[in-house]
Enzyme design. Structure first.
Site, PDB file in Angstrom:
ATOM      1  N   ASP A 285      52.897 -34.627 -19.969  1.00 26.22           N
ATOM      2  CA  ASP A 285      53.526 -35.602 -20.400  1.00 26.22           C
ATOM      3  C   ASP A 285      52.679 -36.142 -21.424  1.00 26.22           C
ATOM      4  O   ASP A 285      51.919 -36.325 -21.967  1.00 26.22           O
ATOM      5  CB  ASP A 285      53.686 -36.866 -19.579  1.00 26.22           C
ATOM      6  CG  ASP A 285      54.596 -37.865 -19.939  1.00 26.22           C
ATOM      7  OD1 ASP A 285      55.714 -37.659 -20.475  1.00 26.22           O
ATOM      8  OD2 ASP A 285      54.098 -39.063 -20.356  1.00 26.22           O
ATOM      9  N   GLU A 327      55.460 -31.397 -22.742  1.00 25.83           N
ATOM     10  CA  GLU A 327      56.369 -32.330 -23.092  1.00 25.83           C
ATOM     11  C   GLU A 327      55.815 -33.006 -24.802  1.00 25.83           C
ATOM     12  O   GLU A 327      55.107 -33.747 -24.669  1.00 25.83           O
ATOM     13  CB  GLU A 327      56.468 -33.727 -22.097  1.00 25.83           C
ATOM     14  CG  GLU A 327      57.655 -34.406 -22.459  1.00 25.83           C
ATOM     15  CD  GLU A 327      57.533 -35.581 -23.189  1.00 25.83           C
ATOM     16  OE1 GLU A 327      58.472 -35.996 -23.524  1.00 25.83           O
ATOM     17  OE2 GLU A 327      56.637 -36.125 -23.338  1.00 25.83           O
TER      18      GLU A 327
HETATM   19  C1  OTU Z   1      57.486 -39.307 -22.149  1.00 24.85           C
HETATM   20  O1  OTU Z   1      58.343 -39.678 -23.242  1.00 24.85           O
HETATM   21  C2  OTU Z   1      58.408 -39.735 -20.938  1.00 24.85           C
HETATM   22  O2  OTU Z   1      59.381 -38.667 -21.110  1.00 24.85           O
HETATM   23  C3  OTU Z   1      58.980 -40.766 -20.974  1.00 24.85           C
HETATM   24  O3  OTU Z   1      59.929 -41.223 -20.097  1.00 24.85           O
HETATM   25  C4  OTU Z   1      57.852 -41.960 -20.905  1.00 24.85           C
HETATM   26  O4  OTU Z   1      58.304 -43.245 -21.103  1.00 24.85           O
HETATM   27  C5  OTU Z   1      56.782 -41.772 -21.763  1.00 24.85           C
HETATM   28  O5  OTU Z   1      56.200 -40.324 -22.036  1.00 24.85           O
HETATM   29  C6  OTU Z   1      55.475 -42.497 -21.436  1.00 24.85           C
HETATM   30  O6  OTU Z   1      55.042 -42.024 -20.388  1.00 24.85           O
HETATM   31  O7  OTU Z   1      58.152 -41.295 -26.552  1.00 24.85           O
HETATM   32  O8  OTU Z   1      60.500 -41.585 -25.917  1.00 24.85           O
HETATM   33  O9  OTU Z   1      56.428 -36.374 -28.092  1.00 24.85           O
HETATM   34  O10 OTU Z   1      58.396 -38.442 -27.242  1.00 24.85           O
HETATM   35  O11 OTU Z   1      56.028 -38.521 -24.572  1.00 24.85           O
HETATM   36  C7  OTU Z   1      59.880 -40.884 -24.945  1.00 24.85           C
HETATM   37  C8  OTU Z   1      56.320 -36.958 -26.718  1.00 24.85           C
HETATM   38  C9  OTU Z   1      58.643 -40.914 -25.344  1.00 24.85           C
HETATM   39  C10 OTU Z   1      57.147 -38.240 -26.545  1.00 24.85           C
HETATM   40  C11 OTU Z   1      57.331 -38.534 -25.278  1.00 24.85           C
HETATM   41  C12 OTU Z   1      57.419 -39.823 -24.764  1.00 24.85           C
END
Ligand code: OTU
Length: 648
Positions: A285, A327
């Protein structure tokens, strides 16, 4: 050249793993050692003696290999024989929250047959490790990486589920939140209590000088619900207190300090342990955020990639059957490096989200014009052969309108206005829009807005049903099928987001749970509607229509090797601005031409496009209508329809 190997490691590996597995471990060590040392040197050379740090980490990998349960070693063995196991054309993914899908992990086990009906070979269960109490960002604020969320079950339930899935040849993907922990995590508690061994696990600042300096170039991820990137800790809440801690996301998610080699080693331990419970694919993540650098947006820094490369080397060493998925929801030029494509190939993640395809599909839907999409998708570098995308149209997050300025300008669009148009279209504000979504984190300072809402609602189903317009509802379903047809054929593992297979609309009661009320991403995180899903065998229902459409996509995909993920995708440019065209080739198979119509009226594709695809005698593989409609050598596509065409 193979770097010299330490004799002590050789004898320890042979001793602890036996002659056969020990030899395999050492062979892998020869393969990964160079990458590991290079990556660690780039990140940690000024903090540690790299060769002794690397030796410690290799020791951790050996411990994990020794602890690895026999059934997982058997899987490793199979996957070493077939390292392309996740690239097979019959691989289809499914993404859900365990509780919203089936109550808990034992409930998921009871729904495995349902997944089988969709041809699922890859199940991504959303965060399931123990989160903090109360608000926890959908589980992305982990308090204990060694425990399953008690509401979902126990580690034993997880192990039983992975065993069951493996018996059905389904790989399990689980989230590992690397960038931050919950502020209630033991490391954070110790750091807050002033324990010198843990202060360096996080980023603390005595005053606003550095936070202000960073914030000059830091974008806000959640400008509305969690503004800023730092959180004030009053005296009493921490020792010493009266200080600031780095919190990119919510104030309860404390960013880990990856410049600290102990953070690296601790998270490696978490990763290896999780995989030894039977997890096959680990979703890393927020991977872009691991490294901070003053004067930048603190994303996609070279060191973040090096950290992923080092993790990759160590996971391959300990457990070669485990894959890593990045991710990284970033701009188009920042994406492919997460798959290892740098100035030269450096093994990094095996999988990454094809965020660009996703955004470009929605852009084509709103504008009924594929020129931006075709341009952007054609110019990007190909992923390395060993790695691939996961392709998807919706997930649990908002859609961020990642349209690169240069791509927009190249096709005569103003990038800022196009992004605003997309947000406005999918919120339903734009005149004539069929979409019913909502703005997520609209930022008045920058004019940016992202979008929440389920695929079916964004594609017009909700609007059509509200208006009682059966024809419009049917068109909305055609759009849904066509977007999935692209996801199933563009290259990569297609992911079905829970509920889309039965065209579930956005959840009207999303805000009823108090801890969800300020985060409208819960619009598209509904509980599974099993009453609707139970209608899936009846072709006269919406559910029956969409479910069987996804089944047919999976079957058609499984039948042709050109759709393997290690095939090649080439975007073509037909004359019609409404038709996205791409050809999939693979040395073992005849080409497949994918066509998707983004128009309220029919479209014709000229004969030259078939020729360019190497298709001289067109044969239908699959399509909206079920027939190949050629008119004077031109191929006819119905409004919003798709076709997959191949050749004998
Ligand atoms: C991720 O997303 C998860 O998919 C989210 O559900 C979480 O809220 C977040 O991490 C924190 O743990 O900014 O708008 O480039 O875009 O990590 C979602 C990656 C996010 C980011 C992503 C993030």
């Amino acid at each position: 050249m193979t770097p010299p190997r330490d004799d002590a490691v050789t004898s320890r590996a042979l001793d602890r793993l036996g002659a056969l597995e020990g030899a395999a471990f050492l062979a892998r060590l020869d393969l990964v050692q160079g990458d590991l040392v290079e990556a660690l040197t780039a990140v940690y050379a000024d903090r540690v003696d790299v060769s002794s740090f690397a030796a410690d980490l290799v020791g951790d990998a050996l411990d994990a290999a020794v602890a690895r349960p026999l059934p997982l070693r058997v899987l490793d063995r199979r996957r070493e024989v077939d390292p392309a196991w996740f690239l097979r054309q019959d691989m289809v993914g499914y993404v859900c929250y365990a509780d919203r899908f089936a109550g808990d992990l034992q409930g998921v086990a009871k729904r495995v047959d349902y997944l089988g009906e969709l041809g699922v070979g890859y199940l991504h269960l959303m965060p399931l490790l123990r989160p903090r109490e109360g608000e926890n960002d959908g589980g992305y604020a982990v308090q204990d990486y060694d425990a399953v969320d008690p509401r979902l079950g126990t580690m034993t339930d997880l192990e039983q589920l992975t065993g069951l899935l493996h018996d059905r040849d389904i790989a399990l993907c689980v989230d590992l939140v690397l960038n931050h922990t919950a502020r209630e995590h033991e490391w954070a508690r110790k750091a807050a209590a002033g324990d010198p061994a843990y202060r360096d696990f996080y980023w603390f600042f005595r005053d606003r000088t550095e936070p202000d300096a960073y914030e000059r170039t830091l974008p806000e991820v959640f400008p509305d619900m969690a503004p800023g990137s730092f959180t004030y800790l009053p005296p009493g809440e921490a020792d010493p207190g009266d200080e600031w801690v780095w919190t990119t996301f919510h104030e309860f998610q404390w960013d880990l300090n990856w410049t600290n080699p102990r953070v690296f080693r601790s998270m490696l331990g978490v990763l290896l342990t999780l995989a030894n419970h039977g997890v096959d694919i680990v979703r890393l993540d927020a991977a872009p955020f691991l490294w901070k650098r003053l004067g930048t947006d603190c994303q996609n820094q070279p060191e973040a990639h090096r950290i992923l490369q080092a993790l990759r080397a160590l996971v391959r060493l300990a457990m070669p059957g485990v894959a890593l998925k990045a991710e990284a929801i970033v701009g188009p030029d920042q994406l492919v490096p997460y798959l290892g494509a740098h100035e030269r190939f450096r093994p990094e993640c095996d999988l990454a989200y094809d965020n660009q395809l996703m955004v470009m599909l929605w852009s084509a839907v709103a504008s009924r014009d594929v020129r931006l999409s075709a341009h952007a998708l054609a110019r990007r570098p190909r992923p390395p052969a060993q790695a691939t995308w996961v392709t998807y149209i919706r997930n649990h997050d908002d859609i961020g309108w990642a349209v690169a300025d240069e791509d927009a300008w190249a096709v005569g669009l103003d990038p800022f206005r196009h992004r605003q148009f997309l947000a406005s279209y999918f919120s339903g504000r734009h005149p004539g829009s069929f979409a019913e979504g909502a703005d997520f984190q609209a930022n008045p300072a920058t004019g940016d807005a992202r979008t929440s809402g389920s695929a079916a609602s964004l594609l017009g189903l909700e609007d059509a049903l509200e208006r009682g317009d059966a024809g419009a509802a049917s068109v909305a379903l055609t759009r849904l099928e066509t977007l999935y047809a692209v996801a199933y054929s563009f290259g990569g593992i297609p992911l079905v987001y829970m509920g889309d297979e039965v065209a579930m609309r956005s959840d009207p009661d999303w805000a009823a749970v108090p801890s969800h009320a300020d985060d409208n991403r819960w619009l598209h995180r509904p509980a599974m509607d099993w009453a609707a899903a139970d209608r899936r065998a009846d072709p006269s229902t919406t559910e029956g229509r969409v479910f069987s459409a996804l089944q047919r996509l999976a079957a058609a995909r499984a039948s042709t090797e050109a759709l393997r993920s290690d095939g090649t995708t080439t975007v073509l440019h037909p004359r019609s601005p409404h038709v996205l065209a791409y050809v999939r080739t693979h040395p073992r198979a005849a080409p497949v031409l994918g066509l998707a119509c983004f128009s309220d009226t029919e479209a014709l594709v000229e004969h030259e496009v078939l020729e360019q695809a190497g298709i001289h005698t067109p044969v239908l593989l699959h399509s909206t209508t079920g027939r190949l409609d050629l008119r004077d050598g031109m191929l006819w596509l119905p409004p919003w329809g798709f076709a997959w065409v191949t050749t004998p």
